[in-house]
Design an enzyme around this catalytic site. Structure first.
Site, PDB file in Angstrom:
ATOM      1  N   LEU A  98       0.766  -1.254  -0.105  1.00 36.90           N
ATOM      2  CA  LEU A  98       0.221  -0.015  -0.130  1.00 36.90           C
ATOM      3  C   LEU A  98       0.875   1.223  -0.052  1.00 36.90           C
ATOM      4  CD1 LEU A  98      -2.907  -0.824   2.466  1.00 36.90           C
ATOM      5  CD2 LEU A  98      -2.887  -1.127  -0.009  1.00 36.90           C
ATOM      6  N   ASP A 131       3.478   4.879  -7.070  1.00 35.93           N
ATOM      7  CA  ASP A 131       3.392   4.941  -5.577  1.00 35.93           C
ATOM      8  C   ASP A 131       3.479   6.566  -5.188  1.00 35.93           C
ATOM      9  OD1 ASP A 131       3.440   2.408  -5.563  1.00 35.93           O
ATOM     10  OD2 ASP A 131       5.100   2.095  -4.859  1.00 35.93           O
TER      11      ASP A 131
HETATM   12  C1  GLA Z   1       5.376  -1.283  -6.526  1.00 29.11           C
HETATM   13  C2  GLA Z   1       6.380  -0.167  -7.157  1.00 29.11           C
HETATM   14  C3  GLA Z   1       5.226   0.426  -8.202  1.00 29.11           C
HETATM   15  C4  GLA Z   1       4.512  -0.575  -9.218  1.00 29.11           C
HETATM   16  C5  GLA Z   1       4.015  -1.580  -8.312  1.00 29.11           C
HETATM   17  C6  GLA Z   1       3.307  -2.705  -9.152  1.00 29.11           C
HETATM   18  O1  GLA Z   1       4.434  -0.860  -5.664  1.00 29.11           O
HETATM   19  O2  GLA Z   1       6.841   0.634  -6.079  1.00 29.11           O
HETATM   20  O3  GLA Z   1       6.195   1.307  -8.932  1.00 29.11           O
HETATM   21  O4  GLA Z   1       5.799  -0.954  -9.989  1.00 29.11           O
HETATM   22  O5  GLA Z   1       4.709  -2.288  -7.352  1.00 29.11           O
HETATM   23  O6  GLA Z   1       2.484  -1.986 -10.055  1.00 29.11           O
END
Ligand code: GLA
Length: 421
Positions: A160, A207
Site C-alpha cells: 500500500l 506510488d
Molecule cells: C510497487 C512499485 C510500483 C509499481 C508496483 C506494481 O508498488 O513501487 O512502482 O511497479 O509495485 O504495479
C-alpha cells in the site's frame, strides 16, 4: 478521544521537549484511534495545552491500485486510489542544520547533518528520510534542520506504498520548513529518485505519484508516460475494500527487478522503447519472436494497461459485469503470465470471490503477498468483511485485515492555525 494531530503533537513534546528518549508507551505508540482511516487533517482541539510544540504538520497517503499491476515502469496506464491510510509528520525548525526524526511506529530515531548525508546499512526507514533530504538538496532546494515525529497508518510491506507515503510527507514537510514549493509532479519524481538512487529500489512512479497527486473522492487514471491523469469517480454503491493477506513482501527481493528486466528485454526485442508502445495486435503477430517467458510477461503488461483504461470507464458507469470480468482477467494474468501470486493470495482470492457483495477482486501492489483489493456492493461491505475474515482464517490459520478505503487527498501541509481550526 485525542485525534491524530493532537496525539502526534503530544508525542513530539514528549520526545523533543521533555528530553524523553522514546515515545510514550501505548496508547501513544500504537493507539487504537489510529487503526483506521485518518479522515483528513484531524483537529487539534486543545491546542493551547500544547502551545510551543510543532510548527508544521505534513501528511501523505498510501494507495491501492485498482488496475495496472507493473504497468508503471512500462509507461502504461494504471488506475490508482490514494487512500485514507496515511503518514503524518509534525515538526519544528532547528537552526543548526541537524535533522532529528522519531518514528512513533517503530519507536526508533535518527539524527543526521544536512551537510553530510550518508546512507545507513541497518535500517531502511532511515534511508527514506535521508534519501529525500539528499535528493532535494541535490536539486538546489534549501533545506532547514528540524525535529520531527512520524506516525503512519499505512501497513508496512503490504503493497500500500508505506514508503512513498513517508517520502512524500517528508518532501512536503521540507518544502514547508524551507518556504518553497514544488508541483505535485516534480515532488513525486524527486521522491521516486530518492527511492531509486538513495534507497536502491528501482520502483516506478505509481506510488509517489498517487501519494502526491491524490484528490478527495476520486481514483486517478494515470498515464505513466506523460504523467497526465484523469480523475475517475467510482459510481455510487461500489466500495473499495482492501484485504491484507498479512504475508509480507519486499521489493528488494529479486523478483521485481527480474520482471522489470524481462519487460525491457521484450520491448527491445520488439523494437520499442517501452511495452506501452506494443498493441495487442502487434504482440499477437510477433509473439513467436520472443522467448516463451518474455512473451507471457509482455502479454500480461499489454493487456493489463488496456484493462486499467477499461476499468476506469466501467467503474464510472457502474458496469458491474465489466468490473467483474476485468478483475478476473487481471488476477488470472498475474497468476499465469506474470507469476506474481503466492498461495496466500490465492487463498484470499477464493475468500473474496465467495463473499457476499463481491463485484470483482484482484491482486494489488507488486504481488508476492501483501494486500489485495475487492470492489464490493456498498450495502454488503460489512457482510463481505465478515465472510472474508472467516474464510481466509479457516483456510490459512492467519487472521487477515479487511477494511474499506475512500479516496483521500494527496500530500498536504498544515500550519498551527490550520491544524487548530
Ligand atoms: C510497487 C512499485 C510500483 C509499481 C508496483 C506494481 O508498488 O513501487 O512502482 O511497479 O509495485 O504495479
Amino acid at each position: 478521544m485525542l485525534d491524530r494531530a493532537e496525539i502526534v503533537a503530544a508525542c513530539f513534546r514528549q520526545v523533543f521537549m521533555e528530553g524523553g528518549q522514546s515515545c510514550p508507551q501505548p496508547p501513544f505508540r500504537r493507539p487504537a484511534a489510529f487503526a483506521g482511516d485518518s479522515g483528513g487533517a484531524g483537529k487539534l482541539t486543545n491546542y493551547q495545552k500544547l502551545a510551543g510544540d510543532p510548527q508544521l504538520w505534513a501528511r501523505a497517503p498510501g494507495r491501492v491500485d485498482l488496475m495496472g499491476s507493473h504497468t508503471d515502469y512500462n509507461l502504461g496506464f494504471v488506475l490508482t486510489l490514494p487512500i485514507g491510510r496515511d503518514t503524518w509528520i509534525a515538526a519544528r525548525r532547528r537552526d543548526d542544520g541537524i535533522v532529528r526524526v522519531h518514528s512513533m511506529n517503530l519507536d526508533a530515531s535518527d539524527e543526521f547533518r544536512l551537510d553530510a548525508i550518508e546512507p545507513v546499512s541497518e535500517s531502511r526507514w532511515r534511508n527514506y528520510v535521508r534519501g529525500v533530504a539528499a535528493i532535494l538538496q541535490n536539486e538546489g532546494l534549501a533545506l532547514t534542520g528540524c525535529d520531527a515525529i512520524i506516525h503512519s497508518t499505512v501497513p508496512v510491506a503490504a503493497g500500500l506504498s508505506s514508503s512513498a507515503a513517508l517520502e512524500c510527507a517528508l518532501a512536503t514537510l521540507f518544502s514547508g520548513l524551507g518556504g518553497w514549493s514544488l508541483t505535485g509532479e516534480r515532488k513525486a519524481l524527486l521522491c521516486q529518485k530518492a527511492e531509486n538512487e538513495f534507497v536502491g529500489v528501482k520502483c516506478g512512479i505509481l506510488d509517489q505519484y498517487s501519494s502526491c497527486l491524490g484528490r478527495r473522492g476520486c481514483a486517478l487514471l494515470l498515464d505513466c508516460r506523460d504523467l497526465s491523469t484523469r480523475a475517475v469517480r467510482i459510481a455510487d454503491g461500489i466500495r473499495v475494500v482492501v484485504c491484507n493477506t498479512m504475508s509480507p513482501r519486499r521489493l528488494s527481493g529479486g523478483e521485481y527487478a527480474q520482471r522489470r528486466a524481462e519487460c525491457e528485454q521484450g520491448a527491445a526485442a520488439l523494437g520499442v522503447s517501452a511495452l506501452r508502445d506494443v498493441t495487442p495486435e502487434m504482440l499477437a503477430a510477433r509473439r513467436r519472436e520472443l522467448p516463451e517467458r518474455t512473451a507471457r510477461r509482455c502479454a500480461f503488461i499489454v493487456a493489463e494497461s488496456a484493462r486499467a483504461e477499461s476499468l476506469a470507464a466501467a467503474l464510472e458507469a457502474g458496469n458491474r459485469p465489466a468490473v467483474a470480468r476485468l478483475c478476473t482477467e487481471s488476477f488470472a494474468g498475474a497468476r499465469d503470465l506474470y507469476e506474481i501470486c503466492s498461495p496466500a493470495m490465492e487463498a484470499m482470492m477464493e475468500a473474496m470471490l465467495a463473499a457476499p457483495g463481491v463485484i470483482g477482486a484482484r491482486q494489488a501492489g507488486a504481488g508476492f503477498g501483501g494486500c489485495m483489493v475487492a470492489l464490493v456492493d456498498a450495502a454488503s461491505a460489512d457482510a463481505f468483511r465478515a465472510a472474508v475474515l472467516n474464510a481466509y482464517r479457516s483456510a490459512t490459520q492467519v487472521c487477515p485485515e479487511i477494511y474499506p478505503v475512500d479516496a483521500a487527498p494527496g500530500a498536504e501541509l498544515f500550519n498551527i492555525e490550520e491544524i487548530a481550526k
